[in-house]
Design an enzyme around this catalytic site. Structure first.
Site, PDB file in Angstrom:
ATOM      1  NE  ARG A 262      22.742 -52.631 -81.363  1.00 37.46           N
ATOM      2  CZ  ARG A 262      21.770 -51.750 -81.172  1.00 37.46           C
ATOM      3  NH1 ARG A 262      20.919 -51.484 -82.146  1.00 37.46           N
ATOM      4  NH2 ARG A 262      21.641 -51.143 -79.994  1.00 37.46           N
ATOM      5  NE  ARG A 277      19.763 -51.510 -90.873  1.00 32.79           N
ATOM      6  CZ  ARG A 277      18.823 -51.459 -89.929  1.00 32.79           C
ATOM      7  NH1 ARG A 277      18.983 -52.176 -88.825  1.00 32.79           N
ATOM      8  NH2 ARG A 277      17.749 -50.717 -90.070  1.00 32.79           N
ATOM      9  CD  GLU A 349      15.486 -46.482 -84.166  1.00 34.17           C
ATOM     10  OE1 GLU A 349      15.987 -46.910 -83.102  1.00 34.17           O
ATOM     11  OE2 GLU A 349      14.991 -47.232 -85.030  1.00 34.17           O
ATOM     12  CB  SER A 352      14.539 -47.017 -79.269  1.00 34.01           C
ATOM     13  OG  SER A 352      14.211 -47.242 -80.615  1.00 34.01           O
ATOM     14  NE  ARG A 391      20.664 -45.430 -88.340  1.00 33.71           N
ATOM     15  CZ  ARG A 391      19.710 -46.350 -88.323  1.00 33.71           C
ATOM     16  NH1 ARG A 391      18.554 -46.083 -87.728  1.00 33.71           N
ATOM     17  NH2 ARG A 391      19.884 -47.526 -88.894  1.00 33.71           N
TER      18      ARG A 391
END
Length: 427
Positions: A262, A277, A349, A352, A391
């Site tokens: 990403r 990130r 997080e 999801s 994470r």
């Protein structure tokens, strides 16, 4: 993908959904394009019918030994030009409609909370109390460097900012996590493991909902028009692209570990320290193809599978129910799982879990037969991180750090790591 028939049938629902998601309202333009497309197609069919009739009349005349009159021949040519012009116009209109429809996000389910951003998300449930270390803990970027298991400078030297390398116990910890999570999901949760390509074609990205909207956030090989995947969800979605899944095959449960790429352009300046990130990371992804009537219950089940990872790793976590304005593009309903990290004192997080209803199935043209001879229907697709590695590693390092700087490995991982503790290097 939202069908033009749905826009035509219930435009106000589409308007409200786009407003709730903070998206532009293209309904008026879509309805105008749809009307123009249908008008052109109708007129083309009428003229084609007239041309066919004239052609039959010419055939009858020739059979009777009468050559067609010049004005009849000219009419045939005129009718042919008109059909070509109307079909060209219809194709242009249809292409614009398709472009607009590809840019529309999924419609939120009725029970999704309304809201504009993450501040409007709801806490769905909480498990455990945020851990207190009892001493002044360190964030993972300091722990990783002191232990010699995460190297940010060499990652940047190789690939630039937001890349890193792991070594020794750090690399083995990541490999152990991947193997353990895959084993848990396949042996206890009923998923079939996949090994997948990390690069895919443009139409595959479109099928999952990543293109065209998120092109700027993806890595792209322009020469071959191949795209590095941002998640295993992309290739798994398209496993049955342009296929009809036979009766009795659903539900299908898959799990895969892939690297994820990403560019994170939309998140510039956020969470730049450490590995929270980054541009490349590993993730274990769960994915389901299910019949529509079961997708809501399957979402809760999928969420439970991700939570089980958190439970066995000894994390404290909370589940957020995302509001309409904070959900992903393809999602109709989403839960996020956040784990507590005691060193940086924040919720991170790690998963999801989303029900995408028939949105991706329509984009990728995936159907199934509910009965052996029944008309094909659109399945529902669901996806969830099970879990995302960076994470999870952060939480393990920060929550299990000891006053002497060592890290205690969660018990479930020890058969996979071969060690119980990551010790500081000898000075």
């Amino acid at each position: 993908m939202i069908a033009i028939e749905q826009v035509r049938r219930d435009p106000e629902t589409i308007r409200r959904a786009m407003q709730s998601r903070g998206e532009p309202d293209p309904v008026d333009e879509l309805l105008e394009l749809d009307a123009a497309w249908r008008r052109d197609r109708t007129q083309a069919d009428e003229i084609r019918n007239r041309r066919n009739q004239v052609n039959r009349d010419i055939g009858h005349a020739r059979s009777a030994g009468q050559p067609p009159a010049p004005e009849v021949i000219e009419e045939m040519r005129t009718l042919g030009r008109q059909v070509d012009e109307l079909e060209a116009s219809a194709q242009t209109t249809e292409a614009r409609m398709h472009e607009l429809l590809l840019g529309l996000p999924n419609l939120p389910l009725a029970d999704v909370p309304m809201g504009s951003d993450s501040d409007d998300n709801r806490i769905y449930r909480e498990e455990g109390e945020p851990k207190e270390l009892g001493f002044e803990g360190l964030p993972h970027w300091e722990l990783g460097e002191r232990l010699g298991i995460i190297d940010f400078q060499r990652g940047a030297k190789l690939s630039g900012s937001r890349f890193y390398t792991t070594s020794g116990a750090g690399a083995k910890l990541e490999r152990a996590l991947i193997s353990w999570m895959l084993d848990l999901h396949t042996s206890e949760h009923g998923y079939t493991e996949l090994a997948l390509p990390a690069v895919v074609r443009r139409d595959v990205m479109e099928g999952s909902g990543n293109l065209p909207k998120f092109a700027d956030n993806l890595y792209h090989d322009e020469e071959d028009d191949l795209w590095l995947i941002p998640t295993a969800e992309v290739p798994i979605t398209n496993l049955y692209r342009d296929e009809i899944i036979p009766h009795g095959r659903l539900p299908l449960y898959y799990v895969a570990q892939t690297p994820c790429f990403r560019r994170e352009k939309a998140a510039a300046g956020r969470d730049t320290r450490g590995i929270k990130r980054v541009h490349q990371f590993n993730k274990v992804e769960m994915y389901q193809f299910v019949e529509p009537e079961f997708s809501s219950a399957e979402l809760e089940r999928l969420l439970g599978h991700a939570e089980e990872i958190c439970r066995r790793l000894g994390f404290s976590w909370r589940v957020l129910e995302l509001c309409t304005g904070d959900m992903g593009f393809a999602a109709a309903k989403t839960y996020d799982i956040e784990v507590w990290a005691a060193g940086c004192q924040e919720w991170l997080e790690v998963s999801s879990c989303s029900n995408c209803t028939d949105f991706q199935a329509r984009r990728a043209n995936i159907r199934y037969r509910p009965e052996p001879n029944a008309r094909p229907q659109w399945p529902h697709t669901l996806n969830g991180s099970g879990l995302a590695l960076p994470r999870v590693i952060i939480a393990i390092l920060e929550n299990n750090q000891q006053p002497d700087g060592s890290i205690v490995i969660p018990e479930v991982l020890r058969p996979y790591t071969g060690f119980d503790v990551i010790e500081p290097p000898k000075s």
